[in-house]
Enzyme design. Structure first.
Site, PDB file in Angstrom:
ATOM      1  N   HIS A   1      45.106  47.055  39.778  1.00  0.00           N
ATOM      2  CA  HIS A   1      45.324  45.613  39.745  1.00  0.00           C
ATOM      3  C   HIS A   1      45.959  45.200  38.427  1.00  0.00           C
ATOM      4  O   HIS A   1      45.866  45.894  37.424  1.00  0.00           O
ATOM      5  CB  HIS A   1      44.012  44.853  39.948  1.00  0.00           C
ATOM      6  CG  HIS A   1      42.945  45.228  38.978  1.00  0.00           C
ATOM      7  ND1 HIS A   1      42.108  46.310  39.187  1.00  0.00           N
ATOM      8  CD2 HIS A   1      42.561  44.698  37.782  1.00  0.00           C
ATOM      9  CE1 HIS A   1      41.258  46.407  38.190  1.00  0.00           C
ATOM     10  NE2 HIS A   1      41.517  45.455  37.307  1.00  0.00           N
TER      11      HIS A   1
ATOM     12  N   CYS B   1      34.457  42.676  32.780  1.00  0.00           N
ATOM     13  CA  CYS B   1      35.425  43.742  32.528  1.00  0.00           C
ATOM     14  C   CYS B   1      36.665  43.116  31.908  1.00  0.00           C
ATOM     15  O   CYS B   1      36.815  41.890  31.922  1.00  0.00           O
ATOM     16  CB  CYS B   1      35.775  44.494  33.819  1.00  0.00           C
ATOM     17  SG  CYS B   1      36.731  43.545  35.011  1.00  0.00           S
TER      18      CYS B   1
END
Length: 629
Positions: free
Chosen positions: A67, A176
């Site tokens: 991603h 994250c």
């Protein structure tokens, strides 16, 4: 927004042809581009590869979720690919990946898009859902499975507590670096596993769309233990005094049961916010000394910088020609500002140790350090060395005095800070400093003489070491140690060391900026933009301007900047450059002693270091265009 608005038939590949991680990423990106989801395919692929360099997105359980948030994305979308044979994706569990979801988020993606992308991550934690996706024989079946899951799951804000779990209150935080996938996968895995184990848990997520399900002060106060599963910075001070388990977000996904078992047993240290703000014992035991020293140096710095530049200007203005204005500047800078430098250093070191009661004895100790008796003759006493010792001595003496008077009646409490603490701490500190200052003065004078006598190879070696130190941790303890050494020598009248550390400190950001200009294909668009800023930061002697590059690729950037800075340090010593101003970068280069020739040599030393750094980075860093094709 539904996931099926982002995942469509034209972004699905039922049978990936790729045999490697690189080929899989390219094949999925090509599918997105063919579906009209990208503005610039190559730029998007570069961003995807840059994200993979930070850490693998092969999360295990046969799943990979590459991603990126990228300006190259026209429309936020998800591409799906499936490989029956599996592909080595460097997954966290070491197993091949079979299911691939490539998430393409635009830089301006709104919360609805980001939440939908994050929800997909939580779906993939469901083994039954993964099985449906794996067995689907058509694109329609995959979309139907996603639709069914969306109907089934309404993302919980708070996990239900079972009767068995009410005696154990656990909170968690997940985060994250990108805040799209792992943050929410970890949160979902924690919730689901906690539910199976009969544990009450609330999970706060720190994602791209902001903080969700935020933990309240009341919940934190009532919690038995807090789990922080994060690979990026989260707000930690609020957990002071609570048992906290700190771990990576990957652990929350793959070792969830063990993590929650630790939480139930309260197998966690008490979080100490003060200790963490410094560099705690866990990170090398330098919290106390380093914190106190930096408090002294940072408060002393305005006196050193202001005084040093005024002294340099006085020479530029013509103090040697008996110019009255130049003499005034010299008196202000050298006679007053520099005179206060060591006492201020000692005072603020002591106040960092013992709070406000330590300031007065620290100042007095520092003043004694620079006081020269008739027997000692002219000079600066024990100078910087004496100031350091006086600061720490005064701080710890004051702590002992405070402890000694801790048992006084409450009626005398008001007299402690205005009478007992200053009288006894100043007296004890002063007596000790007067006894040890003569031998300290001898040591300090010897060090100054040694530095003055350094020439040739010895001076070059010193410059090499100081230069490398300035680039080693970019504003950290090693960098500050080198700079503090330069300030100490400045007080002795040695102006070459401070010139060396300043030049070397300018090189890391300037060298990386030059590298982004010369080797554009080694950097992302964001890094190239940061390079423009690094030119300005480096020119102003702000070494921290290199941190974004070093954080992204420390193994290549740090050695390159250290080499360039070391070369500059050695050349500055070789050219015997002297500078009375301790800060200012290019704005004070004109104040270099020795006229135009020395100024040119100083600039040359900096430029050579820049070029060394840039060339090394160009050789060591990967070509992103070749990597992504």
């Amino acid at each position: 927004m539904k996931i099926t608005e982002l995942l469509s038939q034209d972004t699905i590949i039922l049978d990936l042809q790729a045999q490697s991680k690189k080929d899989a990423l390219n094949e999925l990106a090509n599918q997105l581009n063919a579906a009209g989801k990208l503005n610039d395919k190559q730029a998007f692929i570069n961003d995807i590869f840059n994200r993979e360099e930070q850490s693998t997105t092969g999360i295990g359980e046969s799943i990979a979720i590459p991603h990126a948030k990228s300006a190259a994305v026209k429309v936020p979308a998800i591409a799906f690919g499936r490989s029956d044979s599996g592909i080595d994706f460097e997954s966290l569990d070491g197993q091949p990946a079979h299911l691939f979801f490539m998430i393409a988020a635009s830089e301006g993606a709104n919360n609805a898009h980001l939440e939908a992308l994050s929800r997909l991550s939580t779906f993939l934690m469901d083994e039954k859902f993964r099985d449906k996706i794996y067995k689907a024989s058509s694109k329609e079946e995959i979309l139907d499975a996603v639709n069914a899951k969306e109907i089934e799951v309404d993302e919980p804000e708070k996990a239900e507590a079972t009767p068995e779990s009410k005696n154990s209150k656990i909170l968690a935080v997940t985060a994250c670096p990108t805040g799209i996938a792992h943050t929410y996968m970890a949160a979902e895995k924690l919730r689901e596993t906690a539910k199976e184990m009969g544990i009450s848990i609330k999970v706060e997520t720190n994602g791209s769309s902001g903080v969700k399900n935020r933990l309240t002060d009341e919940e934190i106060a009532d919690a038995d233990v807090i789990v922080v599963a994060a690979d990026t910075k989260v707000e930690m001070a609020r957990f002071a005094g609570k048992p906290v388990i700190e771990t990576g977000v990957g652990k929350a996904i793959h070792e969830t049961t063990d993590l929650l078992n630790r939480a139930v047993k309260k197998d966690a240290p008490i979080y100490n916010a003060e200790k963490k703000e410094g560099s705690s014992e866990e990170s090398g035991g330098r919290s106390g000394f380093y914190k106190h020293l930096m408090n002294g140096v940072s408060n002393m710095l305005p006196f050193v910088v202001g005084g040093g530049i005024l002294i340099a200007i006085s020479f530029f203005w013509g103090i040697e020609s008996d110019n009255e204005f130049a003499a005034m500047l010299s008196t202000i800078g050298g006679g007053k500002a520099f005179f206060l430098m060591v006492p201020v250093l000692a005072g603020f070191i002591a106040s960092s140790i013992a709070d406000r009661p330590g300031f007065a004895p620290g100042m007095i100790g520092g003043l004694i350090a620079i006081t020269v008796t008739e027997a000692e003759g002219a000079g600066m006493g024990s100078g910087f060395l004496g100031g350091l010792i006086a600061g720490f001595l005064a701080g710890y003496v004051t702590l002992l005095v405070k402890k000694a008077f801790a048992g006084l009646p409450d009626s005398l409490e008001g007299l402690k800070p205005v009478l007992f603490f200053p009288v006894f701490s100043i007296a004890i500190t002063g007596i000790i400093m007067m006894l040890i200052n003569p031998p300290l003065t001898m040591i300090y004078t010897g060090l100054s003489s040694f530095l003055e006598s350094m020439s040739g190879t010895n001076a070059i070696l010193l410059g090499l070491i100081l230069g490398a130190m300035m680039a080693f941790d970019m504003g950290g303890p090693v960098n500050k140690a080198a700079y503090t050494f330069g300030l100490a020598t400045l007080a002795t009248g040695n102006y070459t060391v401070i010139a060396t550390v300043m030049a070397a400190g300018m090189v890391p950001p300037l060298g990386m900026a030059l590298a982004t200009t010369l080797f554009k294909n080694r950097f992302t668009k964001t890094e190239r933009e940061a390079g423009k800023t690094a030119y300005a930061l480096g020119a102003c002697f702000i070494t921290e301007g290199v941190i974004p590059f070093a954080a992204a690729d420390p193994a290549r950037v740090i050695p390159s900047t250290m080499a360039g800075a070391a070369v500059t340090g050695a050349l500055t010593m070789l050219f015997d450059i002297a500078l009375r101003a301790p800060h200012g970068g290019i704005f004070v280069i004109g104040l270099v002693d020795g006229g135009v020739i020395k100024i040119v040599l100083y600039i040359l030393a900096i430029i050579i270091g820049m070029i060394v750094t840039a060339l090394l980075v160009g050789v060591l860093k990967k070509d992103l265009t070749k990597q992504a094709t």
